[in-house]
Design an enzyme around this catalytic site. Structure first.
Site, PDB file in Angstrom:
ATOM      1  N   GLU A   1       0.846  -1.208   0.124  1.00 26.14           N
ATOM      2  CA  GLU A   1      -0.040  -0.114   0.050  1.00 26.14           C
ATOM      3  C   GLU A   1       0.943   1.347  -0.063  1.00 26.14           C
ATOM      4  O   GLU A   1       0.526   2.270  -0.519  1.00 26.14           O
ATOM      5  CB  GLU A   1      -1.080   0.206   1.154  1.00 26.14           C
ATOM      6  CG  GLU A   1      -2.002  -1.187   1.251  1.00 26.14           C
ATOM      7  CD  GLU A   1      -2.750  -1.069  -0.017  1.00 26.14           C
ATOM      8  OE1 GLU A   1      -2.906  -0.132  -0.530  1.00 26.14           O
ATOM      9  OE2 GLU A   1      -3.135  -1.819  -0.253  1.00 26.14           O
TER      10      GLU A   1
ATOM     11  N   ASP B   1       3.687  -4.341  -5.700  1.00 26.38           N
ATOM     12  CA  ASP B   1       3.992  -5.428  -5.064  1.00 26.38           C
ATOM     13  C   ASP B   1       5.634  -5.719  -4.909  1.00 26.38           C
ATOM     14  O   ASP B   1       6.099  -5.909  -3.914  1.00 26.38           O
ATOM     15  CB  ASP B   1       3.706  -6.707  -5.990  1.00 26.38           C
ATOM     16  CG  ASP B   1       2.316  -7.258  -5.695  1.00 26.38           C
ATOM     17  OD1 ASP B   1       1.543  -6.527  -4.490  1.00 26.38           O
ATOM     18  OD2 ASP B   1       1.619  -7.876  -6.740  1.00 26.38           O
TER      19      ASP B   1
END
Length: 418
Positions: free
Chosen positions: A267, A345
């Site tokens: 995030e 990611d």
């Protein structure tokens, strides 16, 4: 012109239903094959849940199409003849809110079915009937209050500016940004109880992650989401120093500390890459296109509809066609979003430290298991609906050998800390 408008909406509905039918057929076949990521039983259960959701989506699309035909055919005119006020501003607000209220009432059976039949059957629902009624009533009240304010603002702009569509776009776009800023506060005020994270070690590690990316937050909070739902989630909300990190209590319960840090690192990757601003920019482009189109509709359309060019007519037409443009924009937004997910990611695995890609991959597999996410989808469905890459592709990008996945790690519940 009217037939072209109806034709566009019809094509939109048909494509939506076609994508769902293809997904149902694909999942029904795949769920009977070799299990991927999940145990055999969970794989079948996730497939059944996916199919059930798509069937509900198809039913909802039919109802939405029927409503569209009713609104275009005589519904707007009926509201116009039923809701009468001497004050023009009040009348415009009342007619638009009447339109929204009717739509909300029609959607209630779907909301009930999803929560108390579908989610109950698959073990997601933790909410009581009284909690659901309370949440629905609060959402309804907020729609009335804040919706009326927004409609009033658009009405004033349409009534006073020649280029009303441009100023209305700027106004609505500002509202979208404001909602993003205030969402965590409103959610905490009316729906979730947020408490500061009590695990000092975890709180310290999260703040260390944030410092690495320059993320300034007003704190790390835990949401009591488990009182409504068993799914795992987390979100960052707000802008500037008002930003909050909110972890669902279900997420803390199911993921280890390293896995949780990898998820939060993902995030934070979005924040570091400015993805939230990119997404807002895409939403702005969609809104600009929508207002540009409906700000220049020919007068002949209103004559065919038997309606005036009153502000409430313009607003209702905008609301009716917003899903169409959103669906057309989705493939573009999906391509951008899926690219951003891969980059996030990558950064999440780096921020998690040595072995971060392993921790993030493990977290992704647990999210699939706990959220009953079927890991396989039809390419057409992915094209129109996926904002995230398929989990298998994300795992491959993290270096996981799909053919050698260890499913045993998915069977037990991990402790909150390691």
């Amino acid at each position: 012109m009217l037939m072209m408008i109806i034709g566009i909406y019809t094509i939109f509905v048909l494509i939506t239903i076609y994508a769902s039918i293809m997904q149902i057929g694909y999942v029904n076949q795949a769920k009977r094959g070799k299990a991927v990521l999940l145990s055999d039983a969970d794989f079948l259960k996730a497939g059944n849940y996916s199919v059930a959701k798509e069937k509900m989506s198809i039913a909802s699309a039919f109802i939405d199409y029927l409503l569209f035909i009713i609104w275009i055919g005589f519904g707007i005119k009926a509201l116009e003849n039923t809701i009468l006020f001497e004050n023009e501003a009040v009348m415009n607000i009342a007619i638009v809110m009447g339109f929204l209220i009717i739509g909300s009432v029609v959607s209630l059976p779907f909301s009930y079915y999803e929560k108390f039949i579908l989610d109950e059957k698959f073990g997601f629902n933790k909410s009581s009937m009284s909690q659901w009624i309370k949440d629905t009533a609060i959402s309804f009240a907020m729609t009335l209050i804040f919706g009326s304010i927004v409609v009033w603002g658009v009405y004033l702009i349409i009534s006073n500016f020649t280029l009303w569509w441009l100023w209305s776009f700027l106004f609505i776009f500002s509202v979208v940004i404001l909602i993003n800023m205030l969402y965590p506060a409103f959610r905490a005020m009316f729906f979730d109880k947020l408490t500061p994270l009590k695990d000092e070690k975890l709180d310290s590690e999260i703040k260390s992650l944030m410092e690495k990316t320059g993320f300034v937050s007003s704190g790390v909070f835990v949401s009591d989401a488990s009182k409504r739902d068993a799914r795992l989630n987390a979100y960052f909300g707000g802008f500037g120093k008002a930003k909050r990190v909110v972890l669902f209590d279900t997420l803390i319960e199911k993921l280890s500390t390293r896995e949780l840090l990898a998820v939060l690192g993902h995030e934070l990757g979005h924040f570091a890459h400015g993805d939230i601003y990119k997404n807002i920019g895409l939403v702005g482009a969609m809104l600009f296109a929508m207002f540009g189109i409906f700000g220049n509709l020919p007068e002949s359309l209103y004559l065919e509809l038997g309606l005036s060019q009153a502000p409430y007519v313009l607003i209702i037409l905008l609301l009716l066609f917003m899903p169409v443009l959103g669906f057309l924009m989705m493939p573009i937004m999906g391509i951008v979003s899926r690219h951003n997910e891969y980059e996030a990611d990558k950064m999440g695995s780096e921020l998690a430290g040595v072995g971060g890609e392993v921790e993030l991959a493990s977290a992704l597999k647990k999210l699939v298991t706990e959220n009953r996410s079927f890991p396989l989808s039809h390419p057409i469905y992915i094209f129109f609906h996926y904002t995230h890459p398929p989990v298998l592709e994300r795992l491959k990008a993290l270096g996981v050998d799909i053919a050698e996945l260890d499913k045993s790690a998915l069977e037990g519940t991990c402790q909150a800390n390691i």
